[in-house]
Design a protein around this motif. Sequence first.
Motif, PDB file in Angstrom:
ATOM      1  N   LEU A 298       0.822  -1.207   0.000  1.00 36.94           N
ATOM      2  CA  LEU A 298       0.000   0.000   0.000  1.00 36.94           C
ATOM      3  C   LEU A 298       0.856   1.256   0.000  1.00 36.94           C
ATOM      4  CD1 LEU A 298      -2.794  -1.019   2.559  1.00 36.94           C
ATOM      5  CD2 LEU A 298      -2.932  -0.977   0.066  1.00 36.94           C
ATOM      6  N   GLY A 299       2.007   1.187   0.691  1.00 39.14           N
ATOM      7  CA  GLY A 299       2.885   2.348   0.720  1.00 39.14           C
ATOM      8  C   GLY A 299       3.501   2.666  -0.619  1.00 39.14           C
ATOM      9  N   SER A 300       3.592   1.664  -1.484  1.00 37.59           N
ATOM     10  CA  SER A 300       4.186   1.884  -2.810  1.00 37.59           C
ATOM     11  C   SER A 300       3.188   2.406  -3.829  1.00 37.59           C
ATOM     12  CB  SER A 300       4.802   0.575  -3.322  1.00 37.59           C
ATOM     13  OG  SER A 300       3.778  -0.395  -3.531  1.00 37.59           O
ATOM     14  N   LEU A 301       1.893   2.425  -3.448  1.00 38.50           N
ATOM     15  CA  LEU A 301       0.870   2.889  -4.390  1.00 38.50           C
ATOM     16  C   LEU A 301       0.965   4.393  -4.579  1.00 38.50           C
ATOM     17  CD1 LEU A 301      -2.302   0.860  -3.294  1.00 38.50           C
ATOM     18  CD2 LEU A 301      -0.895   0.501  -5.323  1.00 38.50           C
ATOM     19  N   SER A 302       0.864   4.811  -5.814  1.00 40.98           N
ATOM     20  CA  SER A 302       0.822   6.240  -6.129  1.00 40.98           C
ATOM     21  C   SER A 302      -0.435   6.510  -6.939  1.00 40.98           C
ATOM     22  CB  SER A 302       2.057   6.660  -6.928  1.00 40.98           C
ATOM     23  OG  SER A 302       2.140   5.924  -8.131  1.00 40.98           O
ATOM     24  N   SER A 303      -1.031   7.660  -6.722  1.00 39.94           N
ATOM     25  CA  SER A 303      -2.303   7.972  -7.366  1.00 39.94           C
ATOM     26  C   SER A 303      -2.112   8.280  -8.847  1.00 39.94           C
ATOM     27  CB  SER A 303      -2.948   9.165  -6.661  1.00 39.94           C
ATOM     28  OG  SER A 303      -4.169   9.477  -7.281  1.00 39.94           O
ATOM     29  N   ASP A 304      -2.855   7.527  -9.697  1.00 41.34           N
ATOM     30  CA  ASP A 304      -2.907   7.778 -11.135  1.00 41.34           C
ATOM     31  C   ASP A 304      -4.387   7.782 -11.499  1.00 41.34           C
ATOM     32  OD1 ASP A 304      -2.886   7.815 -13.879  1.00 41.34           O
ATOM     33  OD2 ASP A 304      -1.290   6.336 -14.096  1.00 41.34           O
ATOM     34  N   ILE A 305      -4.950   8.975 -11.590  1.00 39.77           N
ATOM     35  CA  ILE A 305      -6.393   9.113 -11.678  1.00 39.77           C
ATOM     36  C   ILE A 305      -6.979   8.383 -12.890  1.00 39.77           C
ATOM     37  CG2 ILE A 305      -6.279  11.292 -12.942  1.00 39.77           C
ATOM     38  CD1 ILE A 305      -8.829  10.398 -10.211  1.00 39.77           C
ATOM     39  N   LEU A 306      -6.315   8.416 -14.035  1.00 36.04           N
ATOM     40  CA  LEU A 306      -6.842   7.748 -15.225  1.00 36.04           C
ATOM     41  C   LEU A 306      -6.828   6.231 -15.055  1.00 36.04           C
ATOM     42  CD1 LEU A 306      -5.299   9.904 -18.100  1.00 36.04           C
ATOM     43  CD2 LEU A 306      -7.602  10.003 -17.131  1.00 36.04           C
ATOM     44  N   LEU A 307      -5.757   5.704 -14.419  1.00 36.10           N
ATOM     45  CA  LEU A 307      -5.704   4.266 -14.164  1.00 36.10           C
ATOM     46  C   LEU A 307      -6.800   3.858 -13.189  1.00 36.10           C
ATOM     47  CD1 LEU A 307      -4.345   1.514 -14.440  1.00 36.10           C
ATOM     48  CD2 LEU A 307      -2.776   2.184 -12.603  1.00 36.10           C
ATOM     49  N   GLU A 308      -7.014   4.675 -12.167  1.00 36.46           N
ATOM     50  CA  GLU A 308      -8.062   4.366 -11.186  1.00 36.46           C
ATOM     51  C   GLU A 308      -9.444   4.373 -11.840  1.00 36.46           C
ATOM     52  OE1 GLU A 308      -7.230   7.527  -8.596  1.00 36.46           O
ATOM     53  OE2 GLU A 308      -5.277   6.722  -7.999  1.00 36.46           O
ATOM     54  N   ILE A 309      -9.690   5.334 -12.712  1.00 33.89           N
ATOM     55  CA  ILE A 309     -10.974   5.387 -13.407  1.00 33.89           C
ATOM     56  C   ILE A 309     -11.172   4.143 -14.269  1.00 33.89           C
ATOM     57  CG2 ILE A 309     -12.237   6.602 -15.230  1.00 33.89           C
ATOM     58  CD1 ILE A 309     -11.170   9.208 -14.105  1.00 33.89           C
ATOM     59  N   THR A 310     -10.125   3.722 -14.959  1.00 35.29           N
ATOM     60  CA  THR A 310     -10.217   2.524 -15.808  1.00 35.29           C
ATOM     61  C   THR A 310     -10.509   1.282 -14.975  1.00 35.29           C
ATOM     62  OG1 THR A 310      -8.648   3.505 -17.371  1.00 35.29           O
ATOM     63  CG2 THR A 310      -9.008   1.127 -17.505  1.00 35.29           C
ATOM     64  N   VAL A 311      -9.785   1.134 -13.853  1.00 33.23           N
ATOM     65  CA  VAL A 311      -9.996  -0.036 -12.991  1.00 33.23           C
ATOM     66  C   VAL A 311     -11.410  -0.021 -12.408  1.00 33.23           C
ATOM     67  CG1 VAL A 311      -9.269  -1.159 -10.855  1.00 33.23           C
ATOM     68  CG2 VAL A 311      -7.561  -0.284 -12.448  1.00 33.23           C
ATOM     69  N   GLY A 312     -11.866   1.148 -11.967  1.00 32.43           N
ATOM     70  CA  GLY A 312     -13.219   1.241 -11.418  1.00 32.43           C
ATOM     71  C   GLY A 312     -14.289   0.877 -12.433  1.00 32.43           C
ATOM     72  N   ALA A 313     -14.096   1.307 -13.678  1.00 35.93           N
ATOM     73  CA  ALA A 313     -15.064   0.979 -14.732  1.00 35.93           C
ATOM     74  C   ALA A 313     -15.096  -0.522 -14.998  1.00 35.93           C
ATOM     75  CB  ALA A 313     -14.713   1.735 -16.010  1.00 35.93           C
ATOM     76  N   LEU A 314     -13.929  -1.150 -15.052  1.00 38.16           N
ATOM     77  CA  LEU A 314     -13.864  -2.595 -15.305  1.00 38.16           C
ATOM     78  C   LEU A 314     -14.496  -3.378 -14.155  1.00 38.16           C
ATOM     79  CD1 LEU A 314     -10.264  -2.914 -16.817  1.00 38.16           C
ATOM     80  CD2 LEU A 314     -12.446  -2.966 -18.033  1.00 38.16           C
ATOM     81  N   LEU A 315     -14.249  -2.942 -12.921  1.00 35.77           N
ATOM     82  CA  LEU A 315     -14.845  -3.632 -11.775  1.00 35.77           C
ATOM     83  C   LEU A 315     -16.368  -3.528 -11.786  1.00 35.77           C
ATOM     84  CD1 LEU A 315     -12.376  -2.603  -8.907  1.00 35.77           C
ATOM     85  CD2 LEU A 315     -12.629  -4.861  -9.962  1.00 35.77           C
ATOM     86  N   ALA A 316     -16.909  -2.352 -12.150  1.00 41.09           N
ATOM     87  CA  ALA A 316     -18.361  -2.180 -12.198  1.00 41.09           C
ATOM     88  C   ALA A 316     -18.985  -3.075 -13.254  1.00 41.09           C
ATOM     89  CB  ALA A 316     -18.708  -0.719 -12.463  1.00 41.09           C
ATOM     90  N   ILE A 317     -18.327  -3.210 -14.392  1.00 47.54           N
ATOM     91  CA  ILE A 317     -18.837  -4.092 -15.445  1.00 47.54           C
ATOM     92  C   ILE A 317     -18.790  -5.543 -15.000  1.00 47.54           C
ATOM     93  CG2 ILE A 317     -18.421  -4.941 -17.782  1.00 47.54           C
ATOM     94  CD1 ILE A 317     -17.410  -2.144 -18.489  1.00 47.54           C
ATOM     95  N   ALA A 318     -17.666  -5.937 -14.371  1.00 46.19           N
ATOM     96  CA  ALA A 318     -17.518  -7.322 -13.934  1.00 46.19           C
ATOM     97  C   ALA A 318     -18.536  -7.680 -12.857  1.00 46.19           C
ATOM     98  CB  ALA A 318     -16.100  -7.558 -13.413  1.00 46.19           C
ATOM     99  N   ALA A 319     -18.836  -6.744 -11.955  1.00 47.05           N
ATOM    100  CA  ALA A 319     -19.783  -7.000 -10.869  1.00 47.05           C
ATOM    101  C   ALA A 319     -21.223  -6.769 -11.290  1.00 47.05           C
ATOM    102  CB  ALA A 319     -19.451  -6.110  -9.676  1.00 47.05           C
TER     103      ALA A 319
END
Length: 563
Positions: free
Chosen positions: A164-185
């Motif tokens: 968790l400490g190595s995570l850095s915020s990348d807003i576009l990557l987060e948006i992409t991951v969130g969209a894929l998770l919503a579709i999968a769920a």
Amino acid sequence: MKHLLNLLAAVALLVWGTYLVRTGILRVFGANIRRVLARSMGSRPTAALAGTGVTALVQSSTATGLIVASFVGQGLVTLPNALAVMLGADVGSSLVAVLFSLDLSWLSPLLIFVGVVLFLPRQDSQAGRIGRVLIGLGLMLLALRLVAESTAVMVQSEAVRTLLGSLSSDILLEITVGALLAIAAYSSLAIVLLTATLAASGVIPVDVALGLVLGANIGSGLLGVLVMARSSFEVRHVPVGNLAFKTLGALLAIPFVGLWLRWVQPHLDGAATVVLFHLAFNLAMAIVFMGFTPALARRIEAWMPKPDPSLIAGRPYHLDPTALSTPSLAISCAAREALHQADVVETMMRGMLRVIETNDLRLAGELRRMDDTVDQLYSAIKYYLTQISREALGDAESRRWTDIISFTINMEQIGDIIERVLIDVEDRKIKQGRSFSDAGVGEIRELHARLVDNLRLGMSVFLNGSVRDAQKLLEEKARFRDLERAYASTHLGRLTEKTMQSIETSSLHLDLISDMKRINSHICSIAYPILDSVGALAPSRLKPVPPQESKPTLTERTAQQNP
């Protein structure tokens, strides 16, 4: 490994609970929800409020979108108002997320207990379906508690902390991951709740959680587009417009993420920060974009124009797969497609007389190919109806389900009879250079006109369920039978007069009027389910036969002669 498995199981339970609530609400209140939405389309603000309320009830903006899109496809709602409903639906979904973010863990066992008590004894009843909804709500609350407990244990691991400490915020990557998770769920609500719980447990940073929330909103829009990808153009306009609003809104919201973290986060915990950001985002979208729905609707209709109706006449047009989750709506779609099938049959029937009168071989070939369309529509309607959950249908809808099947079977058989009639006319009249007598043509015209009128009356009976029209249709069956017998007798009279045309076409003429009688019988069969439902049918047409004195058998006679 065990804690990770527990987390995945809790996430799966959350998704499953969301599905139970969504499908259960639609089965219990599907027809009422449709009426509420249909009556709230007078203006965009009221449409948005209706979307908010309905989505708060069904806990799925995608489900609301399916209903509204079907209204647009039927021409009951304008596209700008439908887009306003979707803006309100997103607000309703975010309100549900805020509610579930509260500590309601004490309510979970009560909901599950009451739900099981209602569901098990009467699964197909209204009470059983409400019990199914309560079970889903209880499972959602239980799943959220399990997610929090699993993540609390995982955060204590040194390896997880380092990751968790190595995570850095990348807003576009987060948006992409969130969209894929919503579709999968298949649910943005489940992903937003999961994200809020993970942020509250410290598994993911709050700034990453906000990016995932924006992505979940876009994923919800993408899900609607994918679900309705095979629907008509009018239906697809709604999810495409909703996705456009969500994508534009997410891009505009990116600069405000930092402001939210700076001014709001210090006053709230992690879960509240996430769900309130989700609510603020959708409220802002509804307020800002409400006035732009007409402009976006025009752009979408220009980009995705409606196809020429003549190009879609030969394929199922009303069987919307997105309506299957709402059985009452799916039944309506199947009924509309059955009428489409009847329209094709009427075209064949009208063309049949032209072929008989004009000897048009080209038209005969086109009409025979239309029977393939009738068969394809029958197969498509039958398959579509089998996909509707019968246990979710009420008594009236179950009868309607049966009526549609019966109607399409009759239309398919009428199409087959017309095809055989056309083949007989080609082989035994046109190619042989023969013709009917003037009197014979007049009889065929009379029977054909009655057939067309009865078919229209049958379609009206199927559509409206009028008992009076159904009785009239059965009366026409008796008249048609008497007329067929009379014309067969007059034809035989012409044979005795040695009319050459009647002699050459005698067999074809008798077969033709007999086939018309069979077609009429199939048309009149439409009336039987309507009359049977009100008890207007007699048990049998047979009159009781008085007993007759039986003659002795050979064995009995022999015994009498040789005592």
